[in-house]
Scaffold this motif. Structure first.
Motif, PDB file in Angstrom:
ATOM      1  N   ASN A  26     -29.750 -59.626 -53.994  1.00  0.00           N
ATOM      2  CA  ASN A  26     -28.424 -60.225 -53.775  1.00  0.00           C
ATOM      3  C   ASN A  26     -28.515 -61.690 -53.351  1.00  0.00           C
ATOM      4  OD1 ASN A  26     -27.137 -57.842 -54.387  1.00  0.00           O
ATOM      5  ND2 ASN A  26     -27.178 -57.108 -52.280  1.00  0.00           N
ATOM      6  N   HIS A  27     -29.519 -61.985 -52.541  1.00  0.00           N
ATOM      7  CA  HIS A  27     -29.652 -63.357 -52.045  1.00  0.00           C
ATOM      8  C   HIS A  27     -30.013 -64.324 -53.181  1.00  0.00           C
ATOM      9  CE1 HIS A  27     -30.310 -66.424 -48.956  1.00  0.00           C
ATOM     10  NE2 HIS A  27     -31.375 -66.787 -49.637  1.00  0.00           N
ATOM     11  N   PHE A  55     -33.694 -51.995 -47.897  1.00  0.00           N
ATOM     12  CA  PHE A  55     -33.059 -53.192 -47.365  1.00  0.00           C
ATOM     13  C   PHE A  55     -33.650 -54.452 -48.013  1.00  0.00           C
ATOM     14  CE2 PHE A  55     -33.562 -56.742 -44.367  1.00  0.00           C
ATOM     15  CZ  PHE A  55     -32.242 -57.134 -44.279  1.00  0.00           C
ATOM     16  N   LEU A  56     -34.979 -54.520 -48.092  1.00  0.00           N
ATOM     17  CA  LEU A  56     -35.636 -55.701 -48.666  1.00  0.00           C
ATOM     18  C   LEU A  56     -35.248 -55.902 -50.128  1.00  0.00           C
ATOM     19  CD1 LEU A  56     -39.256 -55.272 -47.241  1.00  0.00           C
ATOM     20  CD2 LEU A  56     -37.556 -56.955 -46.507  1.00  0.00           C
ATOM     21  N   GLY A  74     -27.119 -64.611 -55.549  1.00  0.00           N
ATOM     22  CA  GLY A  74     -25.926 -65.177 -54.914  1.00  0.00           C
ATOM     23  C   GLY A  74     -26.165 -66.586 -54.404  1.00  0.00           C
ATOM     24  N   VAL A  75     -26.505 -66.701 -53.135  1.00  0.00           N
ATOM     25  CA  VAL A  75     -26.586 -68.036 -52.515  1.00  0.00           C
ATOM     26  C   VAL A  75     -27.704 -68.915 -53.074  1.00  0.00           C
ATOM     27  CG1 VAL A  75     -25.389 -67.552 -50.356  1.00  0.00           C
ATOM     28  CG2 VAL A  75     -27.806 -67.095 -50.510  1.00  0.00           C
ATOM     29  N   ASP A  76     -28.840 -68.316 -53.468  1.00  0.00           N
ATOM     30  CA  ASP A  76     -29.908 -69.163 -54.019  1.00  0.00           C
ATOM     31  C   ASP A  76     -29.445 -69.826 -55.321  1.00  0.00           C
ATOM     32  OD1 ASP A  76     -31.635 -68.718 -51.970  1.00  0.00           O
ATOM     33  OD2 ASP A  76     -33.098 -67.560 -53.099  1.00  0.00           O
ATOM     34  N   HIS A 118     -27.868 -69.768 -42.359  1.00  0.00           N
ATOM     35  CA  HIS A 118     -27.381 -68.638 -41.573  1.00  0.00           C
ATOM     36  C   HIS A 118     -27.855 -67.318 -42.200  1.00  0.00           C
ATOM     37  CE1 HIS A 118     -24.863 -66.465 -38.805  1.00  0.00           C
ATOM     38  NE2 HIS A 118     -24.188 -65.887 -39.786  1.00  0.00           N
ATOM     39  N   GLU A 119     -27.783 -67.223 -43.514  1.00  0.00           N
ATOM     40  CA  GLU A 119     -28.252 -66.013 -44.209  1.00  0.00           C
ATOM     41  C   GLU A 119     -29.743 -65.804 -43.978  1.00  0.00           C
ATOM     42  OE1 GLU A 119     -27.576 -64.280 -47.721  1.00  0.00           O
ATOM     43  OE2 GLU A 119     -25.447 -64.703 -47.879  1.00  0.00           O
ATOM     44  N   HIS A 120     -30.500 -66.885 -44.056  1.00  0.00           N
ATOM     45  CA  HIS A 120     -31.938 -66.776 -43.805  1.00  0.00           C
ATOM     46  C   HIS A 120     -32.196 -66.270 -42.384  1.00  0.00           C
ATOM     47  CE1 HIS A 120     -33.217 -69.965 -47.076  1.00  0.00           C
ATOM     48  NE2 HIS A 120     -32.833 -68.817 -47.595  1.00  0.00           N
TER      49      HIS A 120
END
Ligand code: FEO
Length: 135
Positions: free
Chosen positions: A116-117, A109-110, A120-122, A79-81
């Protein structure tokens, strides 16, 4: 100082993925340098296109392993992707239609998103994929 630099603290302990993250970070920094030096529009759009393609390739790579090993956080991660891809497409359209004059909005933004990605989730999949033999 570079706009964005990969550091060991970003490592997900999977060499192939760390290399992809390093490449992405390099592409974002290159993009920023081109904005800063007011590179021409065609060049900027070419860089955006290159980043989009490589990012999609990277996302598919991670998602393939998450699906293969039934990673419990797959849906949230995917979903994040997907949100990221939607947002980048929208920014690209805004840029093309002249609604963003200078694309610092895109670079910020990038930078924030990738940092953060990864942190965080990675990182959350790290132990799980390592245990399943992903290198
Ligand atoms: Fe490395 Fe989930 O992107």
């Amino acid at each position: 100082m570079a706009f964005l630099t990969w550091t060991d603290s970003m490592s997900v302990k999977i060499e192939s993925i760390d290399k992809q993250h390093q490449k992405l970070i390099g592409m974002i920094s290159d993009f920023y340098e081109n904005i800063k030096t007011r590179s021409n529009n065609d060049n900027i759009l070419k860089l955006v296109d290159g980043m989009k393609k490589y990012t999609l390739e990277h996302f598919r790579y991670e998602e393939k392993f998450m699906q293969q090993f039934n990673y419990p956080g797959y849906v949230e991660h995917k979903h994040e992707h997907d949100l990221f891809v939607t947002k980048v497409n929208a920014l690209e359209e805004k840029y093309k239609s002249g609604k963003i004059i200078v694309s610092y909005e895109i670079t910020s933004f990038l930078k924030d998103w990738i940092t953060n990605h990864i942190q965080g989730v990675d990182k959350k999949y790290s132990d799980f994929l390592v245990k399943n033999g992903v290198e």
